[in-house]
Write an enzyme that holds these catalytic residues in place. Structure first.
Site, mmCIF file in Angstrom:
data_model
loop_
_atom_site.group_PDB
_atom_site.id
_atom_site.type_symbol
_atom_site.label_atom_id
_atom_site.label_comp_id
_atom_site.label_asym_id
_atom_site.label_seq_id
_atom_site.Cartn_x
_atom_site.Cartn_y
_atom_site.Cartn_z
ATOM 1 N N GLU A 118 0.841 -1.205 0.000
ATOM 2 C CA GLU A 118 0.000 0.000 0.000
ATOM 3 C C GLU A 118 0.871 1.248 0.000
ATOM 4 O OE1 GLU A 118 -2.926 -0.088 3.137
ATOM 5 O OE2 GLU A 118 -3.780 -1.945 2.338
ATOM 6 N N THR B 277 -7.906 -0.361 -19.451
ATOM 7 C CA THR B 277 -7.541 -1.676 -18.945
ATOM 8 C C THR B 277 -6.218 -2.035 -19.609
ATOM 9 O OG1 THR B 277 -8.842 -2.671 -20.706
ATOM 10 C CG2 THR B 277 -9.880 -2.542 -18.535
#
Ligand code: DSN
Length: 419
Positions: A57, A227
């Site tokens: 993260e 994408t």
């Protein structure tokens, strides 16, 4: 041996059996779903790597977990490759897929209740461009533009008029079933005039943009989302590219705004795919995707099929089967039995329901990745016509045998089984 060191064949033969069956299916079939492709062996390898074990993260140099000695350079490499390939100031490769990337745009630029304007889903747009069943159509006001009934194309005068009337805060370009070029400069001008941010979702055409076979939205848009697994031929993932001025807000929208830890194994696969997309062979692939799609469209039209907008400029063909008296779903299911995989799809102004629509959507990326060319495209359309003219089990079985003979001659990238 501890169970964690056993191969899949020993630990879980059931799953291995399904993996092998899917490999065989992908090798034996003619895959024409325009949003699908075959990744390379290298992309598969990187995506299946030990980066799947890591949490990270945060962003390079500022993470909330230790042990980032190799994740930081990996993610930075992927970002740098994306920036060079697409000529962008900044790239973020953390979005899990296209929809989360698009949600980050809303989170960065809008407040709930603000107005968004995008191409309507039944007209070829995407759910996340403000369609009513999506969170983007529920938490934001949404106005949708369409395509003209007579041409099947977007009319920029209509888009401009709607934008002037509605004054959205966000204007989207891009879609999932639109086969024509977008005038990104003109759309950007409309956004500027009404004071909207301009976002382009280039998911379908990202590989064509990378390979120089489609105009790039990057110089015109505030943000470009995509994408990574469609024409771009990477693993399933998402990405955005933007100007430096928007980088901090958009990065923050992805993390901590919407997501937790990035999928580092996917980042590894994306980095490889971006490297592959910068090679001369990829440019050739991108040009061939467009050439093959044009052949498919022309062959279908020569057989009396109604190709929406009268052709294609990209990798995708949308066909309205109303004049052939076969619903899209019946056609798609019969074709699947014959070894030709595509999807049933609404066409603009469809009078049938989305789950049982009038059309089919197909495209050339996966067959082009196998090395097929115009001769094979003509053969594929001939088979499609045979099946749609007679969707009986006997006929689809006959075509399936011929399909397997063809796919056996064009090995599927990344798959070792023979077709
Ligand atoms: N599901 C994708 C497609 O098939 O086009 C769009 O998100």
């Amino acid at each position: 041996m501890n169970f964690v060191d056993e191969p899949l064949s020993v630990t879980d033969p059931k799953v291995l059996e399904l993996v092998r069956a899917e490999e065989r299916r992908q090798a034996e079939k003619i895959r024409l779903i325009p949003s699908e492709n075959y990744v390379s062996r290298a992309v598969l390898e990187a995506t299946g790597s030990v980066f799947t074990n890591k949490y990270s993260e945060g962003y390079a140099g500022k993470r909330y977990y230790e042990g980032q000695q190799f994740v930081d350079p990996l993610e930075t490499l992927a970002q740098e490759r994306a920036c060079v390939l697409f000529g962008a100031d900044h790239a973020n490769v953390q979005p899990y897929s296209g929809s989360p990337a698009n949600l980050a745009v809303y989170f960065a630029f809008l407040k709930p209740g603000d107005k968004v304007m995008g191409l309507a889903l039944p007209m070829g747009g995407h759910l996340t461009h403000g369609w009513n069943v999506s969170i983007t159509g529920r938490y934001f006001q949404s106005v949708q533009y369409g395509v003209r009934k007579d041409t099947g194309r977007i009319d920029l005068d209509e888009v401009r008029d709607l934008a002037r009337r509605e004054r959205p805060q966000l204007l989207w370009a891009g879609g999932t079933a639109y086969s024509r070029l977008w005038d990104f400069a003109a759309m950007a001008e409309i956004a500027r005039e009404v004071g909207a941010r301009f976002a382009v979702d280039m998911a379908h055409v990202a590989g064509l943009v990378a390979g120089g076979a489609h105009p790039s939205p990057v110089p015109h848009a505030d943000v470009v989302t995509t994408t990574t697994h469609k024409t771009l031929r990477g693993p399933r993932g998402g990405m955005f590219l933007c100007r430096s001025a928007h980088a901090a807000a958009l990065d923050k929208a992805v993390f901590p705004g919407l997501q937790g830890g990035p999928h580092d194994h996917t980042t590894a696969g994306v980095a490889v795919a971006l490297h592959e997309a910068s090679q001369p062979a990829f440019r050739e692939y991108a040009q061939n995707v467009v050439k093959n799609a044009a052949v498919i469209a022309a062959e279908l039209m020569a057989r009396g099929y109604h190709v929406v907008s009268g052709g294609t400029d990209n990798h995708l063909i949308l066909v309205d089967l109303t004049n052939k008296n076969i619903p899209g779903k019946v056609a798609a299911k019969a074709l699947d039995k014959a070894g030709i995989e595509l999807n049933y799809n609404s066409v603009p102004y469809d009078t049938r329901k989305p789950f049982d629509p009038s059309g089919i959507r197909l495209g050339s990326p996966a067959v082009t990745s196998r090395g097929m060319g115009p001769t094979e495209m003509k053969q594929i359309v001939a088979w499609m016509d045979r099946v749609m003219s007679d969707p009986s089990d006997e006929n689809t079985a006959r075509v399936a045998t011929e399909v397997r003979e063809l796919t056996g001659r064009f090995p599927a990238p990344g798959i070792s089984v023979k077709g």
